[in-house]
Write a protein that holds these residues in place. Structure first.
Motif, mmCIF file in Angstrom:
data_model
loop_
_atom_site.group_PDB
_atom_site.id
_atom_site.type_symbol
_atom_site.label_atom_id
_atom_site.label_comp_id
_atom_site.label_asym_id
_atom_site.label_seq_id
_atom_site.Cartn_x
_atom_site.Cartn_y
_atom_site.Cartn_z
ATOM 1 N N GLN A 145 0.844 -1.183 0.000
ATOM 2 C CA GLN A 145 0.000 0.000 0.000
ATOM 3 C C GLN A 145 0.882 1.237 0.000
ATOM 4 O OE1 GLN A 145 -2.932 0.138 3.136
ATOM 5 N NE2 GLN A 145 -4.191 1.592 1.983
ATOM 6 N N ALA A 146 0.776 2.010 -1.061
ATOM 7 C CA ALA A 146 1.496 3.270 -1.175
ATOM 8 C C ALA A 146 0.628 4.391 -0.604
ATOM 9 C CB ALA A 146 1.834 3.544 -2.636
ATOM 10 N N PRO A 147 1.234 5.495 -0.198
ATOM 11 C CA PRO A 147 0.446 6.603 0.363
ATOM 12 C C PRO A 147 -0.651 7.064 -0.597
ATOM 13 C CG PRO A 147 2.765 6.956 0.747
ATOM 14 C CD PRO A 147 2.667 5.748 -0.158
ATOM 15 N N GLY A 148 -1.864 7.165 -0.072
ATOM 16 C CA GLY A 148 -2.982 7.645 -0.871
ATOM 17 C C GLY A 148 -3.559 6.640 -1.848
ATOM 18 N N LYS A 149 -3.060 5.405 -1.787
ATOM 19 C CA LYS A 149 -3.545 4.371 -2.715
ATOM 20 C C LYS A 149 -4.136 3.203 -1.951
ATOM 21 C CE LYS A 149 -0.454 5.440 -6.555
ATOM 22 N NZ LYS A 149 0.513 4.861 -7.551
ATOM 23 N N GLU A 172 -2.793 -3.185 -2.656
ATOM 24 C CA GLU A 172 -2.846 -3.986 -3.874
ATOM 25 C C GLU A 172 -2.053 -5.277 -3.725
ATOM 26 O OE1 GLU A 172 -0.959 -2.222 -7.294
ATOM 27 O OE2 GLU A 172 0.938 -1.883 -6.252
ATOM 28 N N PHE A 173 -2.504 -6.266 -4.461
ATOM 29 C CA PHE A 173 -1.862 -7.583 -4.484
ATOM 30 C C PHE A 173 -0.523 -7.481 -5.196
ATOM 31 C CE2 PHE A 173 -1.645 -12.125 -4.696
ATOM 32 C CZ PHE A 173 -1.175 -12.457 -5.961
ATOM 33 N N VAL A 174 0.486 -8.154 -4.636
ATOM 34 C CA VAL A 174 1.799 -8.217 -5.260
ATOM 35 C C VAL A 174 2.092 -9.626 -5.763
ATOM 36 C CG1 VAL A 174 4.282 -7.912 -4.931
ATOM 37 C CG2 VAL A 174 2.666 -6.329 -3.837
ATOM 38 N N ALA A 175 2.009 -10.605 -4.856
ATOM 39 C CA ALA A 175 2.335 -11.980 -5.219
ATOM 40 C C ALA A 175 1.690 -12.919 -4.220
ATOM 41 C CB ALA A 175 3.842 -12.183 -5.241
ATOM 42 N N GLY A 176 1.391 -14.139 -4.664
ATOM 43 C CA GLY A 176 0.809 -15.143 -3.795
ATOM 44 C C GLY A 176 1.411 -16.507 -4.073
ATOM 45 N N ILE A 177 1.318 -17.392 -3.092
ATOM 46 C CA ILE A 177 1.890 -18.729 -3.208
ATOM 47 C C ILE A 177 1.015 -19.713 -2.463
ATOM 48 C CG2 ILE A 177 3.395 -18.435 -1.186
ATOM 49 C CD1 ILE A 177 5.560 -20.000 -2.784
ATOM 50 N N THR A 178 0.826 -20.893 -3.056
ATOM 51 C CA THR A 178 0.035 -21.905 -2.398
ATOM 52 C C THR A 178 0.782 -22.498 -1.210
ATOM 53 O OG1 THR A 178 0.882 -23.528 -3.977
ATOM 54 C CG2 THR A 178 -1.264 -22.507 -4.462
#
Length: 123
Positions: A39-43, A46-52
């Motif tokens: 999460q950036a300031p004012g935004k 958001e998803f970056v990466a995921g792993i099972t």
């Protein structure tokens, strides 16, 4: 109850690298899917990466593909995010999260969240 502790954030110059770690405690996280969000300031977050849970499948948002790598070591109960070729646009607070049934971008499906670690990329 699962508690998540992120580490590895910091200040880095553009083009540099960082490796984030997420160490769940309280219960073993080896049976959970894991993900990194930012999460950036004012935004929005958001998803970056995921792993099972097994590490056999991964997912990335387009902006980090070929630069970031998510991995896990279930023996150490730790998930990593290797971040290379960082740009100022990657500056954000990075959070890890766990889910019993999801490793993609739907943040509402994650049950537990860490407190976050700050990543700052200078130009």
């Amino acid at each position: 109850q699962v508690q998540l502790v992120e580490s590895g954030g910091g200040l880095v110059q553009a083009g540099g690298s960082l490796r984030l770690s997420c160490a769940p405690s309280g219960r073993t996280a080896s049976s959970y899917h894991m993900a990194w969000f930012r999460q950036a300031p004012g935004k929005e977050r958001e998803f970056v990466a995921g792993i099972t849970w097994s590490g056999g499948n991964t997912a990335y948002t387009d902006s980090v593909k070929d630069r970031f790598t998510i991995s896990r070591d279930n023996a150490k109960n730790t998930v990593y995010l290797q971040m290379n070729s960082l740009t100022p646009e990657d500056t954000a607070v990075y959070y890890c999260a766990t889910s019993a049934r999801h490793w993609g971008p739907v943040k509402e499906l994650y049950q537990y969240w860490g407190q976050g670690t700050q990543v700052t990329v200078s130009s």
